[in-house]
Every structure is written in structure tokens, then in C-alpha cells.
Motif scaffolding. Structure first.
Motif, PDB file in Angstrom:
ATOM      1  N   LYS A   1     -28.846 -18.763 -28.715  1.00 34.34           N
ATOM      2  CA  LYS A   1     -29.021 -19.629 -27.546  1.00 34.34           C
ATOM      3  C   LYS A   1     -27.671 -20.066 -26.987  1.00 34.34           C
ATOM      4  O   LYS A   1     -27.441 -20.055 -25.791  1.00 34.34           O
ATOM      5  CB  LYS A   1     -29.859 -20.843 -27.924  1.00 34.34           C
ATOM      6  N   GLU A   2     -26.764 -20.446 -27.862  1.00 35.65           N
ATOM      7  CA  GLU A   2     -25.435 -20.891 -27.437  1.00 35.65           C
ATOM      8  C   GLU A   2     -24.553 -19.741 -26.982  1.00 35.65           C
ATOM      9  O   GLU A   2     -23.763 -19.884 -26.066  1.00 35.65           O
ATOM     10  CB  GLU A   2     -24.746 -21.648 -28.583  1.00 35.65           C
TER      11      GLU A   2
ATOM     12  N   PHE B   1     -25.610 -16.724 -25.908  1.00 38.93           N
ATOM     13  CA  PHE B   1     -26.295 -15.833 -24.964  1.00 38.93           C
ATOM     14  C   PHE B   1     -26.382 -14.405 -25.494  1.00 38.93           C
ATOM     15  O   PHE B   1     -26.222 -13.446 -24.750  1.00 38.93           O
ATOM     16  CB  PHE B   1     -25.609 -15.836 -23.591  1.00 38.93           C
TER      17      PHE B   1
ATOM     18  N   LYS C   1     -29.813 -14.916 -18.623  1.00 45.13           N
ATOM     19  CA  LYS C   1     -29.693 -16.297 -19.102  1.00 45.13           C
ATOM     20  C   LYS C   1     -28.321 -16.868 -18.747  1.00 45.13           C
ATOM     21  O   LYS C   1     -28.205 -18.022 -18.346  1.00 45.13           O
ATOM     22  CB  LYS C   1     -29.915 -16.343 -20.616  1.00 45.13           C
TER      23      LYS C   1
ATOM     24  N   GLU D   1     -28.397 -17.566 -15.037  1.00 43.86           N
ATOM     25  CA  GLU D   1     -29.289 -18.697 -14.761  1.00 43.86           C
ATOM     26  C   GLU D   1     -28.571 -20.011 -15.040  1.00 43.86           C
ATOM     27  O   GLU D   1     -28.602 -20.933 -14.222  1.00 43.86           O
ATOM     28  CB  GLU D   1     -30.536 -18.585 -15.629  1.00 43.86           C
ATOM     29  N   GLU D   2     -27.896 -20.089 -16.174  1.00 43.67           N
ATOM     30  CA  GLU D   2     -27.171 -21.315 -16.500  1.00 43.67           C
ATOM     31  C   GLU D   2     -25.961 -21.501 -15.582  1.00 43.67           C
ATOM     32  O   GLU D   2     -25.712 -22.595 -15.089  1.00 43.67           O
ATOM     33  CB  GLU D   2     -26.707 -21.297 -17.954  1.00 43.67           C
ATOM     34  N   THR D   3     -25.218 -20.425 -15.323  1.00 42.29           N
ATOM     35  CA  THR D   3     -24.021 -20.512 -14.495  1.00 42.29           C
ATOM     36  C   THR D   3     -24.365 -20.865 -13.059  1.00 42.29           C
ATOM     37  O   THR D   3     -23.769 -21.760 -12.470  1.00 42.29           O
ATOM     38  CB  THR D   3     -23.241 -19.187 -14.527  1.00 42.29           C
TER      39      THR D   3
ATOM     40  N   GLY E   1     -27.085 -22.216 -11.969  1.00 40.37           N
ATOM     41  CA  GLY E   1     -27.651 -23.563 -11.962  1.00 40.37           C
ATOM     42  C   GLY E   1     -26.569 -24.614 -11.994  1.00 40.37           C
ATOM     43  O   GLY E   1     -26.613 -25.598 -11.275  1.00 40.37           O
ATOM     44  N   THR E   2     -25.524 -24.384 -12.828  1.00 46.92           N
ATOM     45  CA  THR E   2     -24.409 -25.319 -12.926  1.00 46.92           C
ATOM     46  C   THR E   2     -23.639 -25.364 -11.626  1.00 46.92           C
ATOM     47  O   THR E   2     -23.293 -26.423 -11.148  1.00 46.92           O
ATOM     48  CB  THR E   2     -23.455 -24.896 -14.082  1.00 46.92           C
TER      49      THR E   2
END
Length: 156
Positions: free
Chosen positions: A115-116, A118, A142, A145-147, A149-150
Motif C-alpha cells: 500500500k505504501e 504502490f 494507484k 490516483e493519489e498524485t 488527487g493531491t
């Protein structure tokens, strides 16, 4: 037995892979136009056959050193569906090959680490047990999506 198709590439001397269904094409490095005040992981934009494409430093997203030899780098252009309907390319040092891997040759990562980091898993390729190469299979969707979103949260 299921098989997995991935694109294998190199960053800073380490082999990585992403799902082939997330890749639209691979292009040679071309001039990148920097975007003012963009985050460090955004290298800039390119005009790819009339389509403006955001180019990201994948090594920066993964927390890796920047590679050498800028001329031989490649850009992996992702399918828009994999990148949240955005046109995104990823700079890598070199693209090695397309691999078809049996799922028995993939070791899953511990859930907390994957999870951490990726990481979907570790691919063992190259044949016999003494000559196997380890390829880190990353979850590019993933990461994006996180990047993304940030980045969207930071826009004022």
C-alpha cells in the motif's frame, strides 16, 4: 494458470513493470516544455501528434534518483482511462521489453508495504533460479490516483 502482460522498463538501474493495458504507446524522448510553478514530479508538457500530454518524472513519484543519459530516455504514454481521463506520459530511463508472466512467477508483497510502496508484486523473470531477475511490478493507477488527487487538492 493465468498470465500477466506487463511492460518492463528501467529507472536508475532497477527493473520495473506496469500493466500493458495501461500503456498506449512508447515514444522516444522529445523536447518537453516546462510548466511554471508545477510540482517537481511534473516535467512539463509535450505536443504528441496534436494532443497536449502531461509528462511526469516517474522516478520522482517513486522517490528514486534521477537517471543519467537524457538522450536515451523514453516516454511511456498511458491510455487516458488509466490516468483518470488525462493524457499522461511517464519518463523512464529505458524500456526493456513486453513480458508475459505466469502468475506463479509473481510474489505478492505484504499488504502494509504494498500500500505504501504502490507495489503489486515482485516478478521473477529470466529462467532458472540462479539467473532470475527481479522486476518490481508497480500499481501505476494507484500512484496516479493519489498524485492527481493531491495535485487537485493543492490548486487554490
Amino acid at each position: 494458470m493465468a498470465t500477466i502482460d506487463v511492460v518492463q522498463f528501467e529507472i536508475s538501474g532497477t527493473n520495473y513493470a506496469i500493466d500493458i493495458n495501461t500503456v498506449q504507446e512508447i515514444v522516444e524522448m522529445m523536447p518537453i516544455t516546462p510548466v511554471p510553478r508545477s510540482p517537481q514530479h511534473i516535467a512539463g508538457i509535450i505536443n504528441l501528434r496534436g494532443v497536449i500530454t502531461n509528462v511526469m518524472n516517474l522516478n520522482c513519484l517513486l522517490g528514486l534518483d534521477f537517471g543519467q543519459n537524457h538522450e536515451s530516455k523514453k516516454i511511456i504514454v498511458l491510455v487516458p482511462d488509466a490516468a483518470g481521463s488525462s493524457n499522461i506520459g511517464l519518463i523512464v530511463d529505458d524500456v526493456q521489453s513486453v513480458l508475459q508472466i505466469d502468475d506463479e512467477n509473481v510474489d505478492q508483497m505484504d499488504a502494509s508495504l504494498s500500500k505504501e510502496a504502490f507495489v503489486k508484486g515482485i516478478i521473477k523473470s529470466g529462467g532458472g533460479t540462479t539467473k532470475q531477475n527481479l522486476v518490481i511490478w508497480i500499481d501505476i493507477e494507484k500512484i496516479l490516483e493519489e498524485t492527481l488527487g493531491t495535485v487537485e487538492q493543492c490548486v487554490c
